[in-house]
Enzyme design. Structure first.
Site, PDB file in Angstrom:
ATOM      1  N   SER A  32       0.920  -1.230  -0.071  1.00  0.00           N
ATOM      2  CA  SER A  32      -0.010   0.228   0.387  1.00  0.00           C
ATOM      3  C   SER A  32       1.179   1.352   0.460  1.00  0.00           C
ATOM      4  O   SER A  32       1.481   1.267  -1.294  1.00  0.00           O
ATOM      5  CB  SER A  32      -0.586   0.048   1.238  1.00  0.00           C
ATOM      6  OG  SER A  32      -2.176   1.024   0.791  1.00  0.00           O
ATOM      7  N   ASP A 120     -10.025  -5.831  -4.360  1.00  0.00           N
ATOM      8  CA  ASP A 120      -9.093  -4.608  -3.669  1.00  0.00           C
ATOM      9  C   ASP A 120      -9.781  -3.780  -2.837  1.00  0.00           C
ATOM     10  O   ASP A 120     -10.333  -2.674  -4.395  1.00  0.00           O
ATOM     11  CB  ASP A 120      -7.673  -4.624  -4.123  1.00  0.00           C
ATOM     12  CG  ASP A 120      -7.402  -2.835  -3.484  1.00  0.00           C
ATOM     13  OD1 ASP A 120      -7.273  -2.825  -2.621  1.00  0.00           O
ATOM     14  OD2 ASP A 120      -6.159  -3.706  -3.223  1.00  0.00           O
ATOM     15  N   HIS A 158      -7.223  -6.128   0.387  1.00  0.00           N
ATOM     16  CA  HIS A 158      -6.366  -5.301   0.061  1.00  0.00           C
ATOM     17  C   HIS A 158      -5.005  -5.502   1.097  1.00  0.00           C
ATOM     18  O   HIS A 158      -4.480  -4.367   1.016  1.00  0.00           O
ATOM     19  CB  HIS A 158      -6.520  -3.325   1.224  1.00  0.00           C
ATOM     20  CG  HIS A 158      -5.743  -2.493   0.927  1.00  0.00           C
ATOM     21  ND1 HIS A 158      -5.241  -2.049  -0.723  1.00  0.00           N
ATOM     22  CD2 HIS A 158      -4.999  -2.489   2.104  1.00  0.00           C
ATOM     23  CE1 HIS A 158      -4.284  -1.359   0.261  1.00  0.00           C
ATOM     24  NE2 HIS A 158      -3.775  -0.787   1.268  1.00  0.00           N
TER      25      HIS A 158
END
Length: 178
Positions: A32, A120, A158
């Site tokens: 991320s 995600d 995610h």
């Protein structure tokens, strides 16, 4: 915390690990927001020291922080209001936060593995694909860039790509091809 501070920290950790690892493989793995930090550090290492990290793995990446901010679902309602770009997106730039993975991958030469789950809900997979396409276009050796997507049915979203039992073998195979 700042973009340059994070990058400096990663390079200090790299130096520490390199001094103690012998000839072991050292890679930068970012998830991320950390994907921007990983590409920043890899680029800085390459440009300022003439050293390539052994590989970069980007899990749930984005192209740059501005594009991420414009595409994450939480900002959807705010995007319609006047001033969204100025108040949110421009303020990140004014604070020196760019995390430009799209620009960084254009100059990298180390193996690059991009991982993204189709489900995600934080960073759309289209950003990971766009980053991959940017790297593919820029890399002289196209075989050094790989993009792996995980189907929605796995429910990795995610945060859970690292929980996939196949991930160690996928990364090992990728590292063996370099």
């Amino acid at each position: 915390p700042s973009e340059s501070g994070f990058t400096t920290d990663v390079l200090a950790l790299y130096d520490w690990a390199k001094a103690r690892s012998g000839n072991s493989t050292i890679l930068f793995w970012g998830h991320s927001l950390g994907t921007g930090i990983a590409t920043n550090a890899a680029r800085k290492l390459q440009e300022e020291r003439g050293v390539q990290v052994d590989a970069v793995v980007l899990e749930s990446p984005y192209t740059n922080i501005r594009e991420a901010g414009a595409n994450i679902p939480i900002t959807k309602i705010y995007r319609q209001f006047p001033g969204f770009e100025y108040l949110i997106l421009d303020s990140m730039a004014r604070a020196g936060m760019f995390f430009s993975s799209d620009e960084n991958v254009k100059v990298l030469g180390c193996p690059l593995l991009i991982l993204h789950a189709e489900d995600d809900g934080v960073l759309p997979p289209k950003l990971g694909r766009k980053l991959y396409e940017t790297a593919q276009e820029a890399y002289k050796d196209k075989s050094k860039v790989k993009f792996i997507t995980f189907p929605e049915k796995l429910g990795l979203g995610h945060d859970y790509i690292s929980f996939n039992p196949e991930l160690p073998a996928l990364v090992k195979d990728f590292l063996n091809m370099k």
